[in-house]
Design a protein around this motif. Structure first.
Motif, PDB file in Angstrom:
ATOM      1  N   LEU A 421       0.829  -1.208   0.000  1.00 41.76           N
ATOM      2  CA  LEU A 421       0.000   0.000   0.000  1.00 41.76           C
ATOM      3  C   LEU A 421       0.863   1.259   0.000  1.00 41.76           C
ATOM      4  O   LEU A 421       0.562   2.230  -0.700  1.00 41.76           O
ATOM      5  CB  LEU A 421      -0.932  -0.004   1.212  1.00 41.76           C
ATOM      6  N   MET A 422       1.931   1.249   0.783  1.00 40.29           N
ATOM      7  CA  MET A 422       2.808   2.423   0.841  1.00 40.29           C
ATOM      8  C   MET A 422       3.496   2.658  -0.507  1.00 40.29           C
ATOM      9  O   MET A 422       3.566   3.779  -0.999  1.00 40.29           O
ATOM     10  CB  MET A 422       3.859   2.237   1.937  1.00 40.29           C
ATOM     11  N   TYR A 423       4.000   1.576  -1.104  1.00 38.08           N
ATOM     12  CA  TYR A 423       4.668   1.703  -2.401  1.00 38.08           C
ATOM     13  C   TYR A 423       3.690   2.152  -3.479  1.00 38.08           C
ATOM     14  O   TYR A 423       4.041   2.924  -4.379  1.00 38.08           O
ATOM     15  CB  TYR A 423       5.300   0.373  -2.803  1.00 38.08           C
ATOM     16  N   ALA A 424       2.452   1.656  -3.396  1.00 34.22           N
ATOM     17  CA  ALA A 424       1.439   2.041  -4.385  1.00 34.22           C
ATOM     18  C   ALA A 424       1.090   3.517  -4.250  1.00 34.22           C
ATOM     19  O   ALA A 424       0.941   4.234  -5.245  1.00 34.22           O
ATOM     20  CB  ALA A 424       0.181   1.185  -4.210  1.00 34.22           C
ATOM     21  N   ALA A 425       0.972   3.983  -2.998  1.00 35.20           N
ATOM     22  CA  ALA A 425       0.607   5.376  -2.765  1.00 35.20           C
ATOM     23  C   ALA A 425       1.733   6.333  -3.158  1.00 35.20           C
ATOM     24  O   ALA A 425       1.487   7.451  -3.603  1.00 35.20           O
ATOM     25  CB  ALA A 425       0.242   5.580  -1.296  1.00 35.20           C
ATOM     26  N   LEU A 426       2.979   5.874  -3.013  1.00 36.87           N
ATOM     27  CA  LEU A 426       4.130   6.751  -3.272  1.00 36.87           C
ATOM     28  C   LEU A 426       4.885   6.365  -4.538  1.00 36.87           C
ATOM     29  O   LEU A 426       6.048   6.742  -4.709  1.00 36.87           O
ATOM     30  CB  LEU A 426       5.097   6.700  -2.075  1.00 36.87           C
ATOM     31  N   SER A 427       4.213   5.621  -5.433  1.00 40.78           N
ATOM     32  CA  SER A 427       4.903   5.104  -6.624  1.00 40.78           C
ATOM     33  C   SER A 427       5.369   6.208  -7.561  1.00 40.78           C
ATOM     34  O   SER A 427       6.313   6.024  -8.331  1.00 40.78           O
ATOM     35  CB  SER A 427       3.980   4.149  -7.388  1.00 40.78           C
ATOM     36  N   GLY A 428       4.725   7.384  -7.523  1.00 40.26           N
ATOM     37  CA  GLY A 428       5.107   8.462  -8.434  1.00 40.26           C
ATOM     38  C   GLY A 428       6.270   9.294  -7.934  1.00 40.26           C
ATOM     39  O   GLY A 428       6.814  10.129  -8.670  1.00 40.26           O
ATOM     40  N   MET A 429       6.671   9.075  -6.689  1.00 33.86           N
ATOM     41  CA  MET A 429       7.750   9.877  -6.112  1.00 33.86           C
ATOM     42  C   MET A 429       9.113   9.340  -6.539  1.00 33.86           C
ATOM     43  O   MET A 429       9.336   8.136  -6.606  1.00 33.86           O
ATOM     44  CB  MET A 429       7.650   9.869  -4.578  1.00 33.86           C
ATOM     45  N   LYS A 430      10.037  10.242  -6.817  1.00 29.33           N
ATOM     46  CA  LYS A 430      11.394   9.849  -7.176  1.00 29.33           C
ATOM     47  C   LYS A 430      12.193   9.603  -5.906  1.00 29.33           C
ATOM     48  O   LYS A 430      12.056  10.332  -4.919  1.00 29.33           O
ATOM     49  CB  LYS A 430      12.060  10.952  -8.007  1.00 29.33           C
ATOM     50  N   PRO A 431      13.018   8.566  -5.893  1.00 26.39           N
ATOM     51  CA  PRO A 431      13.816   8.282  -4.694  1.00 26.39           C
ATOM     52  C   PRO A 431      14.816   9.390  -4.406  1.00 26.39           C
ATOM     53  O   PRO A 431      15.399   9.977  -5.330  1.00 26.39           O
ATOM     54  CB  PRO A 431      14.531   6.966  -5.053  1.00 26.39           C
ATOM     55  N   ASP A 432      14.985   9.665  -3.134  1.00 23.08           N
ATOM     56  CA  ASP A 432      15.929  10.705  -2.711  1.00 23.08           C
ATOM     57  C   ASP A 432      17.307  10.062  -2.529  1.00 23.08           C
ATOM     58  O   ASP A 432      17.521   9.261  -1.620  1.00 23.08           O
ATOM     59  CB  ASP A 432      15.447  11.313  -1.390  1.00 23.08           C
ATOM     60  N   VAL A 433      18.251  10.408  -3.407  1.00 20.55           N
ATOM     61  CA  VAL A 433      19.582   9.803  -3.360  1.00 20.55           C
ATOM     62  C   VAL A 433      20.614  10.732  -2.725  1.00 20.55           C
ATOM     63  O   VAL A 433      21.800  10.404  -2.656  1.00 20.55           O
ATOM     64  CB  VAL A 433      20.050   9.409  -4.787  1.00 20.55           C
ATOM     65  N   SER A 434      20.174  11.892  -2.274  1.00 18.01           N
ATOM     66  CA  SER A 434      21.116  12.843  -1.671  1.00 18.01           C
ATOM     67  C   SER A 434      21.533  12.362  -0.280  1.00 18.01           C
ATOM     68  O   SER A 434      20.805  11.639   0.391  1.00 18.01           O
ATOM     69  CB  SER A 434      20.469  14.225  -1.562  1.00 18.01           C
ATOM     70  N   ARG A 435      22.726  12.751   0.136  1.00 17.51           N
ATOM     71  CA  ARG A 435      23.234  12.395   1.461  1.00 17.51           C
ATOM     72  C   ARG A 435      23.496  13.688   2.235  1.00 17.51           C
ATOM     73  O   ARG A 435      24.203  14.574   1.760  1.00 17.51           O
ATOM     74  CB  ARG A 435      24.530  11.587   1.356  1.00 17.51           C
ATOM     75  N   ARG A 436      22.921  13.758   3.411  1.00 19.32           N
ATOM     76  CA  ARG A 436      23.026  14.970   4.228  1.00 19.32           C
ATOM     77  C   ARG A 436      24.038  14.787   5.349  1.00 19.32           C
ATOM     78  O   ARG A 436      24.441  13.661   5.658  1.00 19.32           O
ATOM     79  CB  ARG A 436      21.647  15.331   4.785  1.00 19.32           C
ATOM     80  N   PRO A 437      24.438  15.886   5.983  1.00 19.85           N
ATOM     81  CA  PRO A 437      25.410  15.785   7.084  1.00 19.85           C
ATOM     82  C   PRO A 437      24.883  14.901   8.216  1.00 19.85           C
ATOM     83  O   PRO A 437      23.679  14.857   8.471  1.00 19.85           O
ATOM     84  CB  PRO A 437      25.573  17.239   7.549  1.00 19.85           C
ATOM     85  N   VAL A 438      25.766  14.185   8.878  1.00 20.25           N
ATOM     86  CA  VAL A 438      25.421  13.287   9.954  1.00 20.25           C
ATOM     87  C   VAL A 438      25.509  14.010  11.295  1.00 20.25           C
ATOM     88  O   VAL A 438      26.453  14.783  11.517  1.00 20.25           O
ATOM     89  CB  VAL A 438      26.340  12.053   9.960  1.00 20.25           C
TER      90      VAL A 438
END
Length: 444
Positions: A421-438
């Motif tokens: 259900l989550m994947y179906a609801a968010l299927s149009g979103m592009k994956p976030d590949v950015s890496r932020r400071p830790v």
């Protein structure tokens, strides 16, 4: 928009959800017809929708007793919905295409892969054929095993009852036809001491709940356990533990007034049925609070991936426990059977646990407030729905429309799967590949 464009626009997860919804709607229409009820009257949309959802989602929660309310036609519709829900519409459609001599496209193979929780698209035809062979053989064997008892008690109608209960048990549905014989909503309580009913039903529930990929390993490699997939090993070990430990707990603390052999039978059955079958051989309302709490825990866990069962899944629990063990032992990696578990799997397991936890508790509180019922009964009901179990403490028929709609949504969620259900609801979103400071944050 052409058919190909539409197919590529809709994700495989969305197709699975739409397929389940369509079957539920068809079942609702059929169960609403006068021919589906023994009285010959039209069934209310609420009752028809609730029953169809429960059948397709192989749950077993009902507003009306299956045997006394529904006609033979209505019972046949329910059984067909159970079988379709247990196997999955995608798997059935793929089998029909294969039987007709058609080749499955890559997209169709991916769709089947997501539907049965497979790892790869190679050999999908053989996998689908194997699934149907397993289902046919086990359900037929279960029906044959039940026939001597049911035919002895009910004559020729015992044949139909044997087939119905075999399919219902293997698909982990929990629907029964005992209402006209031992009282409405009585389930298998009349046969609680009959090993020739209890044992086949227990075996059918377990066999249906371990998953088709596990069966593929067992049939392909037989006794060569080392060659099993890691997932199959995890499923078999976790399933054994989740049967043995609760059974011992129930044996020690529940059913203390019954003879020892009966206590063993009751304990084993009540350890197996919450995951996620829905049959019962004892009066659940007479169980102690600790026993009810344990059953709620087992219902939320459910069966295994790619099986006829729903719930959070045994592998989810196993991954979370393995991850906790690695933290306690200060290990950098989570390992199971000599293999490292990817961090994405651990994240998915954690997300699933949170979703099921909040749905069970939150919806239980909501029903308790709306209906004015004790929290224990409401939590039991929501855990049963989201785990697609079907056990109840007797409040299902008396709930209002709002509460029934909550249970319908929970059953649908539990069968389709939280991540689907989550994947179906968010299927149009592009994956976030950015890496932020830790930055560190303390927990615990």
């Amino acid at each position: 928009m052409t058919r190909n464009e539409l197919e590529h626009k809709i994700s495989t997860f969305q197709i699975i959800i739409i397929g389940f919804a369509i079957i539920i709607m068809i079942g609702t229409i059929l169960l609403s017809l006068p021919v589906s009820s023994r009285s010959g009257r039209i069934t209310s949309p609420e009752c028809a929708l609730f029953t169809a959802t429960s059948a397709v989602c192989v749950t077993g929660l009902v507003m009306k007793d299956t045997a006394s309310y529904w006609s033979p036609f209505g019972q046949a519709v329910i059984l067909l919905l159970i079988q379709t829900g247990g196997l999955g519409l995608v798997t059935i459609a793929a089998f029909i295409e294969i039987a007709a001599g058609r080749k499955l496209s890559l997209r169709e193979r991916n769709l089947v892969e997501d539907s049965i929780s497979a790892f790869q698209v190679g050999g999908m035809k053989g996998m689908i054929r194997l699934i149907f062979k397993i289902v046919l053989i086990i359900e037929a064997a279960g029906a044959i095993a039940l026939m001597p008892v049911f035919c002895s008690d009910y004559g020729w109608s015992g044949v139909w009852m044997s087939v119905f209960h075999s399919i219902s048990a293997f698909c982990n549905a929990g629907f029964d036809l005992m209402g006209t014989h031992s009282g409405s909503f009585s389930s298998l309580t009349a046969y609680s001491r009959n090993v020739f009913v209890v044992l086949p039903v227990c075996l059918l529930i377990v066999l249906g709940g371990i998953g088709f990929l596990t069966w593929h390993d067992i049939i392909t490699h037989r006794r060569k356990v080392k060659r099993y997939r890691m997932q199959s090993k995890v499923i078999l070990v976790t399933t054994a533990i989740l049967i043995l430990v609760p059974a011992v707990c129930y044996l020690l603390f529940e059913f203390t007034d019954a003879p020892f052999l009966d206590r063993i039978s009751y304990s084993v059955f009540q350890a197996i049925t919450p995951r996620t079958a829905g049959f019962n051989t004892v009066d659940l309302t007479k169980m102690k609070g600790a026993g009810i709490a344990l059953m709620i825990f087992l219902m939320v866990i459910g069966g295994s991936p790619g099986s006829t069962a729903g719930g959070m899944k045994t592998t989810t629990l196993a991954v979370l426990l393995a991850n906790a063990a690695s933290v306690f032992r200060q290990k950098k990696e989570t390992v199971m059977f000599g293999r490292r578990i990817d961090d994405s799997v651990i994240k998915s397991a954690s997300a699933l646990m949170i979703i099921y936890f909040f749905l069970t508790i939150g919806c239980g509180i909501l029903i308790s407030v709306v209906e004015g019922l004790p929290m224990k009964e409401c939590l039991f009901e929501t855990a049963s729905a989201v785990g697609t179990v079907g056990l109840t403490l007797g409040i299902t028929p008396s709930l209002g429309l709002f509460s029934h709609m909550i249970l319908i949504l929970l059953m649908f969620f539990g069968r389709v799967g939280g991540l689907t259900l989550m994947y179906a609801a968010l299927s149009g979103m592009k994956p976030d590949v950015s890496r932020r400071p830790v930055e560190k944050i303390n927990v615990g």
